[in-house]
Motif scaffolding. Sequence first.
Motif, PDB file in Angstrom:
ATOM      1  N   HIS A  62      52.066 -99.682  33.579  1.00  0.00           N
ATOM      2  CA  HIS A  62      50.824-100.324  33.138  1.00  0.00           C
ATOM      3  C   HIS A  62      50.850-100.523  31.625  1.00  0.00           C
ATOM      4  CE1 HIS A  62      46.727-101.330  32.448  1.00  0.00           C
ATOM      5  NE2 HIS A  62      46.461-100.195  31.842  1.00  0.00           N
ATOM      6  N   GLU A  89      50.652-104.203  29.739  1.00  0.00           N
ATOM      7  CA  GLU A  89      49.555-104.558  28.828  1.00  0.00           C
ATOM      8  C   GLU A  89      50.094-104.836  27.431  1.00  0.00           C
ATOM      9  OE1 GLU A  89      45.850-104.477  29.178  1.00  0.00           O
ATOM     10  OE2 GLU A  89      46.565-104.937  31.189  1.00  0.00           O
ATOM     11  N   ARG A  90      50.997-103.972  27.022  1.00  0.00           N
ATOM     12  CA  ARG A  90      51.538-104.082  25.675  1.00  0.00           C
ATOM     13  C   ARG A  90      52.302-105.399  25.483  1.00  0.00           C
ATOM     14  NH1 ARG A  90      53.427-100.661  21.468  1.00  0.00           N
ATOM     15  NH2 ARG A  90      53.907-102.202  19.880  1.00  0.00           N
ATOM     16  N   ARG A 148      49.984-108.471  25.442  1.00  0.00           N
ATOM     17  CA  ARG A 148      49.305-108.582  24.149  1.00  0.00           C
ATOM     18  C   ARG A 148      50.259-109.073  23.073  1.00  0.00           C
ATOM     19  NH1 ARG A 148      44.229-105.004  24.019  1.00  0.00           N
ATOM     20  NH2 ARG A 148      44.202-104.697  26.260  1.00  0.00           N
ATOM     21  N   LEU A 180      46.904-112.146  26.149  1.00  0.00           N
ATOM     22  CA  LEU A 180      45.634-111.468  26.364  1.00  0.00           C
ATOM     23  C   LEU A 180      44.857-111.436  25.054  1.00  0.00           C
ATOM     24  CD1 LEU A 180      46.610-108.272  28.433  1.00  0.00           C
ATOM     25  CD2 LEU A 180      45.837-110.478  29.275  1.00  0.00           C
ATOM     26  N   SER A 232      42.037-109.446  22.537  1.00  0.00           N
ATOM     27  CA  SER A 232      41.999-108.024  22.177  1.00  0.00           C
ATOM     28  C   SER A 232      41.212-107.220  23.204  1.00  0.00           C
ATOM     29  CB  SER A 232      41.409-107.853  20.777  1.00  0.00           C
ATOM     30  OG  SER A 232      40.199-108.560  20.709  1.00  0.00           O
ATOM     31  N   ASP A 233      40.346-107.893  23.973  1.00  0.00           N
ATOM     32  CA  ASP A 233      39.613-107.200  25.039  1.00  0.00           C
ATOM     33  C   ASP A 233      40.439-107.040  26.311  1.00  0.00           C
ATOM     34  OD1 ASP A 233      37.443-107.129  23.428  1.00  0.00           O
ATOM     35  OD2 ASP A 233      36.595-109.007  24.201  1.00  0.00           O
ATOM     36  N   GLY A 234      41.604-107.618  26.312  1.00  0.00           N
ATOM     37  CA  GLY A 234      42.444-107.522  27.495  1.00  0.00           C
ATOM     38  C   GLY A 234      42.167-108.602  28.518  1.00  0.00           C
ATOM     39  N   GLU A 235      41.446-109.649  28.086  1.00  0.00           N
ATOM     40  CA  GLU A 235      41.206-110.748  29.020  1.00  0.00           C
ATOM     41  C   GLU A 235      42.244-111.839  28.820  1.00  0.00           C
ATOM     42  OE1 GLU A 235      37.164-111.895  28.572  1.00  0.00           O
ATOM     43  OE2 GLU A 235      36.437-109.953  29.269  1.00  0.00           O
ATOM     44  N   PRO A 242      46.595-108.942  35.118  1.00  0.00           N
ATOM     45  CA  PRO A 242      46.268-107.924  34.116  1.00  0.00           C
ATOM     46  C   PRO A 242      45.025-107.136  34.530  1.00  0.00           C
ATOM     47  CG  PRO A 242      46.513-110.091  33.106  1.00  0.00           C
ATOM     48  CD  PRO A 242      46.465-110.291  34.586  1.00  0.00           C
ATOM     49  N   ARG A 258      42.220-105.832  33.108  1.00  0.00           N
ATOM     50  CA  ARG A 258      40.843-106.187  32.769  1.00  0.00           C
ATOM     51  C   ARG A 258      40.342-107.373  33.601  1.00  0.00           C
ATOM     52  NH1 ARG A 258      36.915-103.435  29.824  1.00  0.00           N
ATOM     53  NH2 ARG A 258      35.198-104.856  30.165  1.00  0.00           N
ATOM     54  N   GLU A 259      41.264-108.308  33.791  1.00  0.00           N
ATOM     55  CA  GLU A 259      40.913-109.515  34.542  1.00  0.00           C
ATOM     56  C   GLU A 259      40.716-109.174  36.023  1.00  0.00           C
ATOM     57  OE1 GLU A 259      39.881-113.296  33.489  1.00  0.00           O
ATOM     58  OE2 GLU A 259      40.923-111.914  32.151  1.00  0.00           O
TER      59      GLU A 259
END
Lengths: 165, 233
Positions: free
Chosen positions: B7, B11-12, B15, B20, B22-25, B149, B151-152
């Motif tokens: 994970h 995510e890393r 980004r 993505l 900064s909110d991970g969207e 991802p 957050r989405e």
Amino acid sequence: MAHMDSVGELGKNAKAQNNFFLNCQILSSCLHRLDCLMKADTAHATLTFGSIVRAERVKKRISLRELARRLEISPTYLSHIEVDRVPPPMADKVTKLASELNLDASHLMKSAGRWDEHAAEAISARPVLRELFTLAFAMDEDELLQFVESLEERLERKHEGETLL
Amino acid sequence: MTKRDLHLISERLLREWNLLTSDGEMRERTIDIDHIAEQHLNLTIVGSESRGLYRLPARKLGAINIGERKIIVRKRLLEDDKHFRDYRHVISHEAAHAILHSGLVSQMFLPFENHEVFNSHSNRLAFSRDGSAEFEVEANVLGALLLIPFRELIKTLAPITNTYSSEATPISNSLVEERAAAAYCRGVVPMLMQRFEVSKAVALMVLYYWNAQMRPPLEWQRLAREVRNRSSK
């Protein structure tokens, strides 16, 4: 080997402790190495027809499918062109490719090793030129080279004559 | 490689590649996996042929040659638009191999003995062999996490459970689990497939992944009933 061992040890520790911050650091160093590797890759790349097409396509962010659709060829065929698995396509496709990718058509044609349409037309329009090429096909490499040199010499002399006159 | 590592890596990387916020969207509607493979990982996608250099063994949909940085994908998936989701699955899986098993991350994360096993294969086509099943699972999971991802996923599952309030709720594993469970009974798999343009296998993989204890779907059904009962009270 000592170095490899220590890398292995590091991996073990990271897994055992599940150390979040350590993993973060490791990941960023990995990313950095990946970056360096890719820069090195692009620096030494030889510029074949396929690699030029691929580089431009990726730069313009057009997918394999999309470009293939625009050129009316299959994506697989396009992918094989890009890895130079098959020879470059015919002149009309090369022209189309150049316009889709905003490349200089004659430059792309040259790296494809194809005649541009006009050259081909011009040759077929002049029977003498056609004869010349038919004859040239029968010659071997050395003979042809000599022939080209003698032609160049003749042209030079002609030009000199012009300037003298 | 632990679950959490995968994970973290996904995510890393997303980004890092500016896919993505900064909110991970997600910045775009779907993750452009072709672009990730070709631009960011410098992989070349090649369609398979029936004989010769790019031949795939029967029943295999894709393979990666890490040494030459080439992904070979079954011709049918590349050419037919009705297989587009499966195509994305294959590319994400092979891209995950390139991320995890090209000797960059794997050198750092994997125990030494695994690393050695891997090295003996790394310059050939990385077909799954006996003993490399672990790598295949890792690649499957990371591939799926790249396509969907975190957050989405939460945002997409939100309408299904009415307990969701957007920014204020801290996201915990149990919340995700509850939602995944609730979602399971309400046809969320087709929903995820449509939203993220992924195959059924990828949608299920992500739901399994976020179900913390990797419980079987039966357990989700029970959980889903509980959620429903609670919300109807």
